[in-house]
Design a protein around this motif. Structure first.
Motif, PDB file in Angstrom:
ATOM      1  N   GLY A 128       0.719  -1.158  -0.150  1.00  0.00           N
ATOM      2  CA  GLY A 128      -0.013   0.146   0.015  1.00  0.00           C
ATOM      3  C   GLY A 128       1.143   1.169  -0.048  1.00  0.00           C
ATOM      4  N   GLU A 129       1.930   1.060   0.866  1.00  0.00           N
ATOM      5  CA  GLU A 129       2.683   2.434   0.651  1.00  0.00           C
ATOM      6  C   GLU A 129       3.459   2.460  -0.672  1.00  0.00           C
ATOM      7  N   THR A 156      -6.100   7.924   4.402  1.00  0.00           N
ATOM      8  CA  THR A 156      -5.338   6.851   4.027  1.00  0.00           C
ATOM      9  C   THR A 156      -4.278   7.044   3.084  1.00  0.00           C
ATOM     10  N   ARG A 160      -0.261   6.834   4.214  1.00  0.00           N
ATOM     11  CA  ARG A 160       0.598   6.001   3.373  1.00  0.00           C
ATOM     12  C   ARG A 160       1.791   6.690   3.062  1.00  0.00           C
ATOM     13  N   ARG A 163       4.205   7.888   5.750  1.00  0.00           N
ATOM     14  CA  ARG A 163       5.070   6.556   5.913  1.00  0.00           C
ATOM     15  C   ARG A 163       6.017   6.112   4.915  1.00  0.00           C
TER      16      ARG A 163
END
Length: 204
Positions: A128-129, A156, A160, A163
């Motif tokens: 996802g990142e 989200t 993401r 991060r």
């Protein structure tokens, strides 16, 4: 154009391909580092887009989120197939394709060692990142477009991406600190020790 695509108009779909094939290719090429595989992803993406053309909505001015959502799924499936192939061929010498446009993958990084470190670090990010990073940083998507493409909330996407940036910096630094493995049968000759000793002797 959306209505014409949904109706199966070949000219409209050709227009869609002409407008967005390069976007899909750039995304896939940066993700895989393999121009040939990226071309396959483009073909599969538009084949799937034709099959799913009835789902193209009139919302918004651009079909980019819808199309890139398909591309992300195609790339996931392609990556899984590639990993299975690599595991099956694990005993053969590894081949790391390096595209001619590799400097574009990481902005202004020109050093091949840094490029390899970033590529390895990207592979260590969570799916996802990595997908959010690729859409927002490499493909120029806004938060809302990326959220629509991935089927997640805007918040989200923001978290993401935050991060991903932080982990990518840390993982890249880790990769750059690692010493490359020596070919089989060779022993590392550490030439740094004499220099260290002489430095200590000169400065007791």
């Amino acid at each position: 154009m959306h209505a014409r695509v949904r109706a199966g108009d070949p000219d409209a779909f050709r227009e869609l391909f002409t407008s967005y094939a390069q976007l899909v290719y750039g995304y896939a090429a940066r993700a895989t580092g393999d121009p040939g595989l990226a071309e396959d992803v483009v073909s599969l993406t538009f084949l799937e887009a034709w099959r799913l053309r009835a789902r193209l909505r009139d919302e918004g001015e651009s079909p980019r989120p819808w199309l890139m959502g398909i591309a992300v799924n195609v790339l996931r499936n392609t990556a899984r197939a590639k990993r299975r192939h690599e595991r099956a061929m694990a005993r053969l010498p590894a081949r790391e394709p390096l595209p001619d446009f590799a400097d574009e993958l990481v902005g202004r990084l020109a050093d091949a060692e840094q490029l390899a470190a970033v590529k390895t670090a990207l592979g260590r990010l969570r799916d996802g990142e990595r997908e959010v990073f690729m859409l927002c940083v490499w493909s120029g998507f806004g938060y809302e477009e990326a959220a629509a493409a991935l089927g997640v909330r805007v918040g989200t996407v923001r978290s993401r991406l935050f991060r991903a940036r932080a982990r990518l910096r840390r993982l890249t630094d880790e990769e750059l600190r690692r010493e490359p493995p020596l070919p089989r049968g060779q022993v590392r000759d550490d030439c740094r020790m004499p220099a260290v000793r002489s430095h200590v002797e000169r400065h007791p």
